[in-house]
Design a protein around this motif. Structure first.
Motif, PDB file in Angstrom:
ATOM      1  N   UNK A 163     -12.931  -1.664  -1.796  1.00  0.00           N
ATOM      2  CA  UNK A 163     -12.570  -0.673  -0.766  1.00  0.00           C
ATOM      3  C   UNK A 163     -11.674  -1.318   0.287  1.00  0.00           C
ATOM      4  N   UNK A 169      -4.080  -2.720   1.117  1.00  0.00           N
ATOM      5  CA  UNK A 169      -2.875  -2.480   0.333  1.00  0.00           C
ATOM      6  C   UNK A 169      -2.181  -1.206   0.779  1.00  0.00           C
ATOM      7  N   UNK A 170      -2.927  -0.303   1.428  1.00  0.00           N
ATOM      8  CA  UNK A 170      -2.304   0.920   1.950  1.00  0.00           C
ATOM      9  C   UNK A 170      -1.738   0.696   3.350  1.00  0.00           C
ATOM     10  N   UNK A 171      -1.793  -0.541   3.816  1.00  0.00           N
ATOM     11  CA  UNK A 171      -1.191  -0.861   5.097  1.00  0.00           C
ATOM     12  C   UNK A 171      -2.123  -0.726   6.283  1.00  0.00           C
ATOM     13  N   UNK A 180     -12.221   2.883   8.809  1.00  0.00           N
ATOM     14  CA  UNK A 180     -12.033   3.992   7.863  1.00  0.00           C
ATOM     15  C   UNK A 180     -12.535   3.708   6.455  1.00  0.00           C
ATOM     16  N   UNK A 185     -18.973   4.249   4.820  1.00  0.00           N
ATOM     17  CA  UNK A 185     -19.793   4.107   3.623  1.00  0.00           C
ATOM     18  C   UNK A 185     -21.027   3.246   3.881  1.00  0.00           C
ATOM     19  N   UNK A 281     -20.651   3.713  -6.761  1.00  0.00           N
ATOM     20  CA  UNK A 281     -19.420   2.928  -6.904  1.00  0.00           C
ATOM     21  C   UNK A 281     -19.682   1.550  -7.439  1.00  0.00           C
TER      22      UNK A 281
ATOM     23  N   UNK B  81       1.907  -4.352   8.098  1.00  0.00           N
ATOM     24  CA  UNK B  81       1.544  -2.946   7.904  1.00  0.00           C
ATOM     25  C   UNK B  81       2.744  -2.179   7.360  1.00  0.00           C
ATOM     26  N   UNK B  84       3.383  -3.070   3.725  1.00  0.00           N
ATOM     27  CA  UNK B  84       2.455  -2.494   2.755  1.00  0.00           C
ATOM     28  C   UNK B  84       2.614  -0.994   2.613  1.00  0.00           C
ATOM     29  N   UNK B  85       3.201  -0.350   3.614  1.00  0.00           N
ATOM     30  CA  UNK B  85       3.531   1.065   3.430  1.00  0.00           C
ATOM     31  C   UNK B  85       4.684   1.197   2.454  1.00  0.00           C
ATOM     32  N   UNK B  89       0.204  -0.558  -4.005  1.00  0.00           N
ATOM     33  CA  UNK B  89      -0.415  -1.339  -5.065  1.00  0.00           C
ATOM     34  C   UNK B  89      -1.475  -0.525  -5.814  1.00  0.00           C
ATOM     35  N   UNK B  95     -10.149   2.412  -8.325  1.00  0.00           N
ATOM     36  CA  UNK B  95     -11.059   2.255  -7.197  1.00  0.00           C
ATOM     37  C   UNK B  95     -10.892   3.338  -6.144  1.00  0.00           C
ATOM     38  N   UNK B  96     -11.106   4.612  -6.534  1.00  0.00           N
ATOM     39  CA  UNK B  96     -11.045   5.653  -5.514  1.00  0.00           C
ATOM     40  C   UNK B  96     -12.200   5.485  -4.529  1.00  0.00           C
ATOM     41  N   UNK B  97     -12.009   5.968  -3.316  1.00  0.00           N
ATOM     42  CA  UNK B  97     -13.117   5.974  -2.362  1.00  0.00           C
ATOM     43  C   UNK B  97     -14.119   7.051  -2.770  1.00  0.00           C
ATOM     44  N   UNK B  98     -15.388   6.875  -2.423  1.00  0.00           N
ATOM     45  CA  UNK B  98     -16.378   7.915  -2.745  1.00  0.00           C
ATOM     46  C   UNK B  98     -16.201   9.130  -1.832  1.00  0.00           C
ATOM     47  N   UNK B  99     -15.011   9.678  -1.859  1.00  0.00           N
ATOM     48  CA  UNK B  99     -14.677  10.848  -1.045  1.00  0.00           C
ATOM     49  C   UNK B  99     -14.123  11.899  -1.993  1.00  0.00           C
ATOM     50  N   UNK B 107      -5.631   9.664   2.250  1.00  0.00           N
ATOM     51  CA  UNK B 107      -6.285   8.587   2.996  1.00  0.00           C
ATOM     52  C   UNK B 107      -5.309   7.790   3.880  1.00  0.00           C
ATOM     53  N   UNK B 111      -4.723   7.921   8.231  1.00  0.00           N
ATOM     54  CA  UNK B 111      -4.911   6.783   9.126  1.00  0.00           C
ATOM     55  C   UNK B 111      -3.607   6.447   9.847  1.00  0.00           C
ATOM     56  N   UNK B 112      -2.497   6.542   9.106  1.00  0.00           N
ATOM     57  CA  UNK B 112      -1.217   6.161   9.714  1.00  0.00           C
ATOM     58  C   UNK B 112      -0.563   7.309  10.477  1.00  0.00           C
ATOM     59  N   UNK B 160      -2.721   8.269  -4.613  1.00  0.00           N
ATOM     60  CA  UNK B 160      -3.051   7.799  -3.268  1.00  0.00           C
ATOM     61  C   UNK B 160      -1.996   6.802  -2.789  1.00  0.00           C
ATOM     62  N   UNK B 161      -1.521   5.968  -3.717  1.00  0.00           N
ATOM     63  CA  UNK B 161      -0.504   4.978  -3.357  1.00  0.00           C
ATOM     64  C   UNK B 161       0.830   5.642  -3.034  1.00  0.00           C
ATOM     65  N   UNK B 164       1.838   7.727   0.356  1.00  0.00           N
ATOM     66  CA  UNK B 164       2.361   7.031   1.530  1.00  0.00           C
ATOM     67  C   UNK B 164       3.883   6.845   1.428  1.00  0.00           C
TER      68      UNK B 164
END
Lengths: 281, 251
Positions: A163, A169-171, A180, A185, A281, B81, B84-85, B89, B95-99, B107, B111-112, B160-161, B164
């Motif tokens: 996680x 990796x999403x910045x 977040x 979790x 998970x 930051x 990575x935007x 990757x 590995x999705x979030x449990x959402x 996601x 946040x951004x 998800x990648x 962004x």
């Protein structure tokens, strides 16, 4: 002797030992319920004590305990959670961190009367909060910090590394990642720990002995700088200091205290069970 | 046009010299595969491009890496930051979030604050469409992503990648947790995505590299032994070691 016979004997011994763990709990509960059940009624729960606490209710002690417990969590949860975040997410593995961890483990082993004396010295005398709900709640909060920190750290550590990896990796920055991708979790686990610590705070006598507890107060506390009655201390008093008090009153008081502690524990167990079901998970 | 350039890139984990004098030049809107035996440094190299190696304690880098002619090795955290935007990757294990599916896609945006709330719906649809999940999931957007199949999960992670809006998508063995059929489907998806994105994929599966990539680099013990058009690498490798590896004689 045949292997199967040996095995049966071994199993029986293991089973007996397990039963011996459960039996005392059942006995204690059984005796308290049997002797106290008839003493519990609406009036007992909602009125002030009368006749030198031999009659009337235990309302102020219940209220006092609830005040103490809720105020103590206000201090212990944020501090404990933030400390856990630091230890789990930021701290490098160096001498200082190891010392802090050692201190936390040791703190949870310190006997509760020591916390009581510490609270008396620091909050009551030195910081001049006096014998008050604030002093008592702070003392309980410090006693509970190790539990909150340990439970929160475990909850944070159980959030998979992947996680955090995705998050970076999403910045997302480090703090955004914690905020977040980790905390949301970990919250059920953190809450479970917090509630368990509350249950402990509700049941302890020694830490509140010198810091907040009043023998008898004719009215409810007005502010956090007032003294308060509390269930465990009240129980101690009516069991040791007051002659000719009915057994029923004592057991009924014990039943209320045990009831509060048990229901908190059950809430924690339910939350944990739900969490386990959801966590794949 | 050159998208990623490395000049004499070296990387150490503590005393271990993991990447040695790497020179490379990846073109944009192509799929570049990095192949090589386990431990050759291919994942490490991939993680240089979005600086994920920074998470490892004791990592040290020397040399120059340019993305769109801008150096990515010096610069503060804010730049990281930004980097990575721009460089997304996709990981080995989905590995999705449990959402919910929806929450997973937005996601990063959320946040951004990259988009307004009103635009989220459109972005979710667009992202899921581009990974060919929209038709399957448009009625299940609020369902927990953990209930999806592995292949769907990996597609969702790609969605998800790209939500962004990166330029480059790094893929670290994206199919190794999937069955052969799902693997082929993800590979088809990569072909679609390369029209818009520069893709770098690390794989230990040589057939996969041969199937999907335009260019291939072969790594061994931290060195980039050979780099060129995939066809050439697989049909007429110049280096003996490359030839040994792709013909299965290595190790």
């Amino acid at each position: 002797m045949k292997t199967t016979t040996k095995q049966k004997i071994a199993f029986s011994i293991l089973f007996l030992c397990t039963i011996m763990v459960v039996l005392p709990v059942l006995f204690v509960l059984g005796i308290i319920i049997k002797n106290g059940w008839h003493g519990i009624n609406w009036q007992f729960l909602t009125t002030m004590p009368k006749d030198g606490m031999r009659g009337g209710g235990i309302y102020p002690a219940i209220v006092g305990t609830l005040y103490l417990v809720s105020l103590s969590i206000v201090f212990s949860l944020p501090i404990g959670l933030l400390a856990a975040i630091y230890l789990n997410e930021y701290a490098k593995d160096n001498l200082l961190t190891r010392l802090i961890r050692l201190a936390i483990v040791n703190l949870s082993g310190v006997s509760s009367v020591v916390y009581g004396l510490f609270g008396l010295a620091l909050f009551v005398t030195f910081m001049k909060f006096g014998v008050s709900i604030l002093s008592g709640a702070l003392t309980l909060a410090i006693m509970n910090l190790p539990i909150v920190i340990t439970a929160s750290r475990e909850a944070l550590a159980s959030v998979p590394y992947s996680f955090r990896e995705v998050s970076y990796s999403l910045g997302l920055s480090r703090w955004q990642t914690i905020r977040h991708s980790v905390l949301p979790f970990a919250i059920p686990g953190i809450l479970t720990g917090a509630i368990l610590s509350l249950a402990r705070a509700a049941g302890e006598t020694a830490p509140i002995l010198f810091t907040v507890a009043a023998f008898y107060l004719p009215k409810l506390p007005d502010s956090i700088f007032d003294q308060a009655m509390a269930l465990p201390y009240h129980l101690y008093i009516i069991s040791t200091q007051i002659p000719n008090i009915s057994t029923e009153t004592r057991y009924a008081t014990a039943l209320v205290l045990v009831g509060i502690v048990f229901s908190m524990n059950i809430i924690a167990v339910v939350i944990r069970a739900r969490l386990r079901k959801r966590k794949k998970w | 046009m050159s998208k990623i350039i490395a000049k004499d890139l070296n990387l150490w984990y503590g005393a271990f010299h993991a990447l040695k004098h790497i020179h490379l030049d990846f073109d944009e809107r192509r799929i570049t595969a990095i192949i090589g035996p386990s431990g050759c440094g291919k994942s490490t190299l991939l993680r240089v491009f979005n600086r994920m190696n920074d998470l490892v304690e004791g990592v040290r880098m020397k040399g120059e890496v340019l993305i769109d002619d801008k150096s990515i090795l010096d610069g503060g955290f804010n730049d990281l930051v930004k980097l990575r935007k721009k460089v997304g990757m996709v990981f080995q294990r989905p590995n999705p979030f449990p959402l919910s599916v929806y929450e997973n896609v937005i996601f990063g945006l959320k946040v951004h604050h990259l988009a307004k709330k009103n635009d989220f719906d459109a972005i979710v649809q667009e992202s899921l469409e581009s990974v060919l999940l929209w038709n399957d999931l448009k009625d299940k957007l609020r369902k927990n992503a953990l209930g999806l199949s592995l292949e769907q999960k990996q597609r969702l992670c790609i969605a998800r990648t790209i939500a962004v809006k990166p330029d480059i998508v790094l893929m670290d063995e994206p199919c190794s947790a999937l069955d052969p059929q799902a693997t082929l489907k993800i590979e088809e998806l990569m072909q679609r995505l390369k029209k818009e994105y520069t893709i770098v994929i690390v794989t230990h599966n040589m057939q996969q590299a041969a199937r999907v990539s335009d260019d291939t680099g072969f790594m061994l013990l931290g060195e980039l032994i050979e780099f060129g058009k995939t066809v050439e690498i697989f049909t007429a490798p110049k280096d003996k070691r490359t030839e040994d590896y792709i013909t299965g004689r290595y190790g």
